[in-house]
Design a protein around this motif. Sequence first.
Motif, PDB file in Angstrom:
ATOM      1  N   LEU A  46       7.728 -23.132 -33.673  1.00  0.00           N
ATOM      2  CA  LEU A  46       7.938 -24.201 -33.146  1.00  0.00           C
ATOM      3  C   LEU A  46       7.558 -25.255 -34.328  1.00  0.00           C
ATOM      4  O   LEU A  46       8.159 -26.275 -34.605  1.00  0.00           O
ATOM      5  N   GLN A  47       6.555 -24.960 -35.187  1.00  0.00           N
ATOM      6  CA  GLN A  47       6.336 -26.069 -36.263  1.00  0.00           C
ATOM      7  C   GLN A  47       7.401 -26.086 -37.355  1.00  0.00           C
ATOM      8  O   GLN A  47       7.742 -27.298 -37.815  1.00  0.00           O
ATOM      9  N   ALA A  77       1.993 -26.224 -27.498  1.00  0.00           N
ATOM     10  CA  ALA A  77       3.226 -26.186 -27.541  1.00  0.00           C
ATOM     11  C   ALA A  77       3.802 -27.714 -27.339  1.00  0.00           C
ATOM     12  O   ALA A  77       4.485 -28.299 -27.805  1.00  0.00           O
ATOM     13  N   ILE A  78       3.115 -28.201 -26.104  1.00  0.00           N
ATOM     14  CA  ILE A  78       3.785 -29.398 -25.444  1.00  0.00           C
ATOM     15  C   ILE A  78       3.649 -30.648 -26.308  1.00  0.00           C
ATOM     16  O   ILE A  78       4.762 -31.268 -26.576  1.00  0.00           O
ATOM     17  N   PRO A  79       2.665 -30.703 -27.359  1.00  0.00           N
ATOM     18  CA  PRO A  79       2.530 -32.042 -28.147  1.00  0.00           C
ATOM     19  C   PRO A  79       3.882 -31.767 -28.960  1.00  0.00           C
ATOM     20  O   PRO A  79       4.330 -32.876 -29.689  1.00  0.00           O
ATOM     21  N   LEU A  80       4.250 -30.564 -29.556  1.00  0.00           N
ATOM     22  CA  LEU A  80       5.400 -30.502 -30.390  1.00  0.00           C
ATOM     23  C   LEU A  80       6.615 -30.673 -29.804  1.00  0.00           C
ATOM     24  O   LEU A  80       7.336 -31.629 -30.392  1.00  0.00           O
ATOM     25  N   ARG A 181       2.801 -38.488 -36.132  1.00  0.00           N
ATOM     26  CA  ARG A 181       1.718 -37.562 -36.259  1.00  0.00           C
ATOM     27  C   ARG A 181       1.614 -36.320 -36.131  1.00  0.00           C
ATOM     28  O   ARG A 181       1.161 -35.181 -36.397  1.00  0.00           O
ATOM     29  N   GLN A 182       3.022 -35.938 -34.939  1.00  0.00           N
ATOM     30  CA  GLN A 182       3.130 -34.624 -34.838  1.00  0.00           C
ATOM     31  C   GLN A 182       3.420 -33.875 -35.923  1.00  0.00           C
ATOM     32  O   GLN A 182       3.398 -32.807 -36.267  1.00  0.00           O
ATOM     33  N   LEU A 183       4.451 -34.471 -36.810  1.00  0.00           N
ATOM     34  CA  LEU A 183       4.834 -33.812 -37.933  1.00  0.00           C
ATOM     35  C   LEU A 183       3.574 -33.852 -38.928  1.00  0.00           C
ATOM     36  O   LEU A 183       3.873 -32.788 -39.769  1.00  0.00           O
ATOM     37  N   LEU A 184       2.841 -34.618 -39.156  1.00  0.00           N
ATOM     38  CA  LEU A 184       1.772 -34.210 -39.900  1.00  0.00           C
ATOM     39  C   LEU A 184       1.209 -33.053 -39.879  1.00  0.00           C
ATOM     40  O   LEU A 184       0.722 -32.204 -40.509  1.00  0.00           O
ATOM     41  N   ARG A 185       0.783 -32.988 -38.437  1.00  0.00           N
ATOM     42  CA  ARG A 185       0.212 -31.630 -37.991  1.00  0.00           C
ATOM     43  C   ARG A 185       1.160 -30.429 -38.124  1.00  0.00           C
ATOM     44  O   ARG A 185       0.707 -29.509 -38.591  1.00  0.00           O
ATOM     45  N   ALA A 186       2.383 -30.649 -37.816  1.00  0.00           N
ATOM     46  CA  ALA A 186       3.274 -29.373 -38.100  1.00  0.00           C
ATOM     47  C   ALA A 186       3.188 -28.940 -39.440  1.00  0.00           C
ATOM     48  O   ALA A 186       3.463 -27.838 -39.911  1.00  0.00           O
ATOM     49  N   ALA A 187       3.377 -30.093 -40.640  1.00  0.00           N
ATOM     50  CA  ALA A 187       3.213 -29.945 -42.176  1.00  0.00           C
ATOM     51  C   ALA A 187       1.935 -29.479 -42.579  1.00  0.00           C
ATOM     52  O   ALA A 187       1.558 -29.260 -43.785  1.00  0.00           O
ATOM     53  N   ASN A 188       0.859 -29.449 -41.639  1.00  0.00           N
ATOM     54  CA  ASN A 188      -0.603 -29.309 -42.164  1.00  0.00           C
ATOM     55  C   ASN A 188      -0.966 -30.042 -43.433  1.00  0.00           C
ATOM     56  O   ASN A 188      -1.547 -29.544 -44.202  1.00  0.00           O
ATOM     57  N   ILE A 189      -0.778 -31.279 -43.220  1.00  0.00           N
ATOM     58  CA  ILE A 189      -1.205 -32.286 -44.361  1.00  0.00           C
ATOM     59  C   ILE A 189      -1.835 -33.322 -43.663  1.00  0.00           C
ATOM     60  O   ILE A 189      -1.539 -33.743 -42.361  1.00  0.00           O
TER      61      ILE A 189
END
Length: 554
Positions: A46-47, A77-80, A181-189
């Motif tokens: 998902l990320q 998974a819901i936040p993504l 903000r979700q993309l930052l979490r998915a990218a782990n930065i």
Amino acid sequence: MAKPVLLTVDDDLDVLRAVERDLRKRYTANYRVVRANSGAQALEVLQTLKLQNEPVALLLVDQRMPQMGGVDFLEQAIPLFPDAKRVLLTAYADTDAAIKAINQVRIDYYLLKPWDPPEQSLYPILDDLLDDWQAAYRPTFQGVRIVGHRWLAEGYQLKNLLARNHVPYQWLDIETSNEARQLLRAANIDEHALPLVLLADGTKLVQPTIRDVAARVGLQTQAQNPFYDLIIVGGGPAGLAAAVYGASEGLCTLLIEKEAPGGQAGTSSRIENYLGFPSGLSGDALARRAVDQARRFGVEILAPQTVTGLRVDGQYRFVRLGDGTEVSCHALLIATGVTWRKLGVPGIDRFQDRGLYYGAAVTEAMSCRDENVFVIGAGNSAGQAALYLADYAANVTMLVRGDSLAKSMSQYLVDRIESAANIDVRLNTEVSAVDGNDHLESVTVLNNATGATETLPGTAIFSFIGAAPGTDWLQGIVERDERGFLLSGPDLMQSGKYPPGWQQDRAPFLLETNVPGVFVAGDVRRGSVKRVASGVGEGSIAVQFIHQYLSAVR
């Protein structure tokens, strides 16, 4: 456009294969089926999908999985993908857990194993859910995404690069966008690593340079050939016109532009006095049409790319690029235009691209909605910018050092500015101080007639004063006046004599510099008329002199 994803998750490989088989049998024409054998693996999937900007329509998840159960997975998974339909796959013994999950993670349905035959127990349920999802689905943006915040200078520079080179992009501000903000979490930065640039294929670039992004989005920065008939430095109206005329008349032509084709004129929000366009057109539209025309005739365009030097060797002229490489030509046209002069206000440089912008900066106009902004200058460019910004900002204050707009601005612009309710013109006024923390927050203005000062709140300054030709790279080779503008034609003649070192048995052509075969057109030439039409005219005329020069050296 990528097909929406149906993700199925189960630790039992036999069940996982069976689910995947049935999903593919029914939905593969319109959806892409992806599987994972654990909750952790599914989150990684998902990320990746999030970074690739691929839509997820369905999460079909088994409840009983080791380490991470179905409900636990769905919670993460819901936040993504909050809009994806959620289906829990359960055994008869898990029905109580499934019912609780309806409240806990708002699952849309739970299915009991086995679901055979799927035509009766699986497809009707999923068909309804996917129909609901499709009804609300809006296709995702397919292009470059930039994650940053409004006062990030590097973010502005990237937006400016892509916008002016007509590369579609989406700006996501972490202060206002959940998606960012979700993309930052998915990218782990974290926020200290911004800007984050996500390409259409999901590649992530953390704090990239302008050159990195330009290369990744397909902008050409390297010449294809070592030699050209004509090289043009500068992609404003004069340079583009010369490129069109030169290439259309058979010259192998290379145009080099440090930012984006269109030059300073390309940033103009509206050009209303250009012949043949009674309703006016934006500088961006004019540049886009000219670029399309030039490329149709085979012009090669390098942008963004800088030129740092020139050397002459016999009949060849060598141009040194910012990356240290050289390209050569028979004839060179310098059409670099001018840049806005920097403001000499103490401490103002710290707000560069954080509230202080030189030129129109049209990418920032929408960010100024309902705010107070300042426009410095009294020329047509300043007037056009003020009118454009007035469509967004609560108030636009024009700061003019002189005692009248009419002395340097076309009357049609003066009339429109005077009738605009939210444009305030302050004559005999200049900026004396600025203040703010990480961005501009207030401006102190000085009335030169009365000596009075006043501090005004405001988030942006757009400056349109002065004109610097930026010709230091030609020092010692091409003759310039005391301000750096290039001399050409009659300006080179002193008491009827040819310029020093001139070895031709003719006088320099009208737009030729003291170096034979090196020509100049547009605003960078001393004595030029600072108008788009005159730049186009000079670029066109220069090509005729270039032909005459080439006929003698070939």
